[in-house]
Design an enzyme around this catalytic site. Structure first.
Site, PDB file in Angstrom:
ATOM      1  N   GLN A 127     -19.485  -9.763   1.181  1.00 19.07           N
ATOM      2  CA  GLN A 127     -18.762  -9.464  -0.055  1.00 19.07           C
ATOM      3  C   GLN A 127     -18.051 -10.714  -0.576  1.00 19.07           C
ATOM      4  O   GLN A 127     -17.402 -11.414   0.195  1.00 19.07           O
ATOM      5  CB  GLN A 127     -17.714  -8.375   0.188  1.00 19.07           C
ATOM      6  CG  GLN A 127     -18.279  -7.087   0.722  1.00 19.07           C
ATOM      7  CD  GLN A 127     -17.217  -6.018   0.840  1.00 19.07           C
ATOM      8  OE1 GLN A 127     -16.978  -5.264  -0.111  1.00 19.07           O
ATOM      9  NE2 GLN A 127     -16.559  -5.942   1.976  1.00 19.07           N
ATOM     10  N   SER A 130     -12.233 -11.075  -2.987  1.00 24.61           N
ATOM     11  CA  SER A 130     -10.903 -11.680  -3.083  1.00 24.61           C
ATOM     12  C   SER A 130     -10.989 -13.134  -3.531  1.00 24.61           C
ATOM     13  O   SER A 130     -11.960 -13.833  -3.235  1.00 24.61           O
ATOM     14  CB  SER A 130     -10.199 -11.608  -1.726  1.00 24.61           C
ATOM     15  OG  SER A 130     -10.047 -10.279  -1.308  1.00 24.61           O
ATOM     16  N   GLU A 245     -15.792   0.682   1.408  1.00 22.11           N
ATOM     17  CA  GLU A 245     -15.053  -0.145   2.360  1.00 22.11           C
ATOM     18  C   GLU A 245     -13.982   0.680   3.059  1.00 22.11           C
ATOM     19  O   GLU A 245     -13.828   0.620   4.287  1.00 22.11           O
ATOM     20  CB  GLU A 245     -14.430  -1.354   1.657  1.00 22.11           C
ATOM     21  CG  GLU A 245     -13.742  -2.302   2.613  1.00 22.11           C
ATOM     22  CD  GLU A 245     -13.324  -3.601   1.953  1.00 22.11           C
ATOM     23  OE1 GLU A 245     -12.897  -4.510   2.684  1.00 22.11           O
ATOM     24  OE2 GLU A 245     -13.415  -3.704   0.719  1.00 22.11           O
ATOM     25  N   SER A 376      -4.995  -3.460   1.455  1.00 18.77           N
ATOM     26  CA  SER A 376      -3.803  -3.422   2.292  1.00 18.77           C
ATOM     27  C   SER A 376      -3.309  -1.988   2.476  1.00 18.77           C
ATOM     28  O   SER A 376      -3.595  -1.094   1.669  1.00 18.77           O
ATOM     29  CB  SER A 376      -2.693  -4.279   1.678  1.00 18.77           C
ATOM     30  OG  SER A 376      -2.196  -3.672   0.495  1.00 18.77           O
ATOM     31  N   GLU A 378      -0.326  -1.005   2.070  1.00 15.53           N
ATOM     32  CA  GLU A 378       0.553  -0.690   0.937  1.00 15.53           C
ATOM     33  C   GLU A 378      -0.262  -0.148  -0.239  1.00 15.53           C
ATOM     34  O   GLU A 378       0.137   0.813  -0.916  1.00 15.53           O
ATOM     35  CB  GLU A 378       1.339  -1.931   0.504  1.00 15.53           C
ATOM     36  CG  GLU A 378       2.411  -2.368   1.486  1.00 15.53           C
ATOM     37  CD  GLU A 378       1.854  -3.226   2.605  1.00 15.53           C
ATOM     38  OE1 GLU A 378       0.619  -3.463   2.646  1.00 15.53           O
ATOM     39  OE2 GLU A 378       2.658  -3.673   3.452  1.00 15.53           O
TER      40      GLU A 378
END
Length: 411
Positions: A127, A130, A245, A376, A378
């Site tokens: 992938q 990011s 994912e 993440s 969060e």
């Protein structure tokens, strides 16, 4: 396949049991001590063997080289394959994320071109999502793709691309229209890695590993049929990719074959550590073992329940963040327990020790990786609160603003 054509699960299990015993070596027999490059060569060999034996791509449609069977067939095979050497490095992201995304979002031509080669082990995928200046803001893409005649030309950089050094292709998210808002104007490409303009550099981590890579694109030319999904609608493809994912990280993917984890990254063997340190009867240690075992059982049940609910339509795909979040908490508990049980041996023990004493210390150094893979923790909590529980959406200053007007720091 219709239900009338599907092989019964128990018959499939027995056939797999016989084939595995006759064709695959015991787990760890041939992979111990292999270099990174050799691990990937071995994985391709094993996948080719599975493919030739008729046990590759169990849940992928037969039209694209799979068997077209059910989750129950895959689960039965995984149980039988647990004792054997398997190409588990291909599970994440190759099968469970990249191939699954191509299946959902790729054109018929792309699916027929790429998925059979993934299932057979001929091609490995990674992938490219990011970016160095993006943090957790996946949609804040500045890698650009611009039209040049009938082709696209890509320039930019990606980071934290797991095992990109071993991959033949990557799913690459780019910005193709700067006049649209942040989540619009994106396009996903099937990007070959071994072409002019692609440079891959491995990143040394604190525990000594170098699985992650930074990847640079300098005037990489791609044909128009490399687009996965639609031009300027790459966020739809990326969203589906993120679902897969989270599903794979949470243990719910039907496309994972064998054990979920790659060699050397399985959870610590806590009972072995307790025995080697002479603490199997220590009440505090026994509490640690029980707590982690309970989390293992609950994680499996959560993944199965949520996965079935999503598959049936009873829950939205965003609910995949629930098992993903629990999987992170489970891994933290495992690594923390290993450190507490091993004590000083986590620092002084050999990392090659079968009981994993030294490995307990090494893995603790990278325990926060569980907080990041698949988005993440969060972000997982935000998704659960907003999309599953219906709570108010978090404020975003760049919402509704053309991306060229969004203020950004230096990249």
């Amino acid at each position: 396949m219709s239900s009338a054509d599907t092989e019964p699960v128990e018959g499939f299990r027995l056939r797999a049991r016989r084939w595995l015993k006759e064709n695959l070596p015991p787990a760890g027999a041939a992979s111990a001590g292999l270099t990174d490059e050799a691990v990937w060569r071995r994985a391709r060999e094993l996948q080719a063997l599975l493919h030739a034996g008729g046990f590759a791509g169990i849940c992928f449609p037969s039209a694209y080289g799979g068997l077209g069977l059910t989750r129950e067939h895959q689960r039965a095979f995984n149980e039988e394959a647990a004792a054997y050497e398997m190409p588990v490095v291909l599970n994440i992201p190759d099968f469970s994320i990249c191939a699954a995304t191509l299946l959902d979002q790729g054109s018929e031509e792309l699916k027929r071109r790429y998925i059979p080669r993934i299932i057979s082990g001929e091609d490995v995928w990674c992938q490219f999502l990011s970016e160095p200046g993006g943090g957790s803001d996946l949609a804040g893409v500045i890698t650009r793709a611009e039209r040049d005649g009938g082709d696209w030309v890509v320039n930019g950089a990606k980071i934290w691309s797991s095992a990109a050094y071993a991959a033949d292709y990557g799913l690459c998210l780019t910005r193709t229209n700067w006049d649209l808002t942040k989540h619009a104007g994106l396009t996903m490409f099937a990007m070959p890695t071994r072409v002019p303009g692609v440079t891959i550099r491995r990143i040394q981590m604190v525990d000594g590993s170098a699985e992650f890579c930074q990847v640079y694109f300098d005037d990489v030319r791609l044909p128009a049929d490399s687009v996965v999904g639609a031009v300027d609608d790459g966020w739809t493809t990326a969203s589906r990719q993120l679902f897969h994912e989270r599903d794979s990280m949470g243990g719910g993917s039907p496309y994972i074959s064998g054990t979920r984890m790659r060699p050397g990254t399985q959870g610590p063997r806590l009972l072995d550590i307790a025995r080697r340190t002479g603490r199997p009867d220590d009440p505090v240690v026994r509490d640690e073992l029980a707590r982690v075992r309970i989390m293992d059982v609950v994680a499996e049940q959560v993944a199965g329940r949520i996965g079935a609910a999503i598959a049936s339509g009873a829950m939205e795909p965003s609910a995949g963040s629930i098992p993903r979040l629990f999987a992170a908490e489970r891994m933290w508990a495992q690594y923390d327990a290993a450190m507490r049980i091993a004590g000083a041996a986590a620092v002084t023990g050999s990392s090659a020790d079968d009981a994993g004493l030294g490995q307990a210390g090494l893995r603790y150094l990278s325990r926060q990786g569980a907080s990041l893979g698949g988005g993440s923790t969060e972000m997982a909590r935000n998704i659960i609160s907003e999309r599953v529980l219906g709570m108010p959406r978090e404020y975003a200053a760049d919402r509704g603003v053309p991306y060229r007007d969004v203020k950004r720091g230096p990249n």
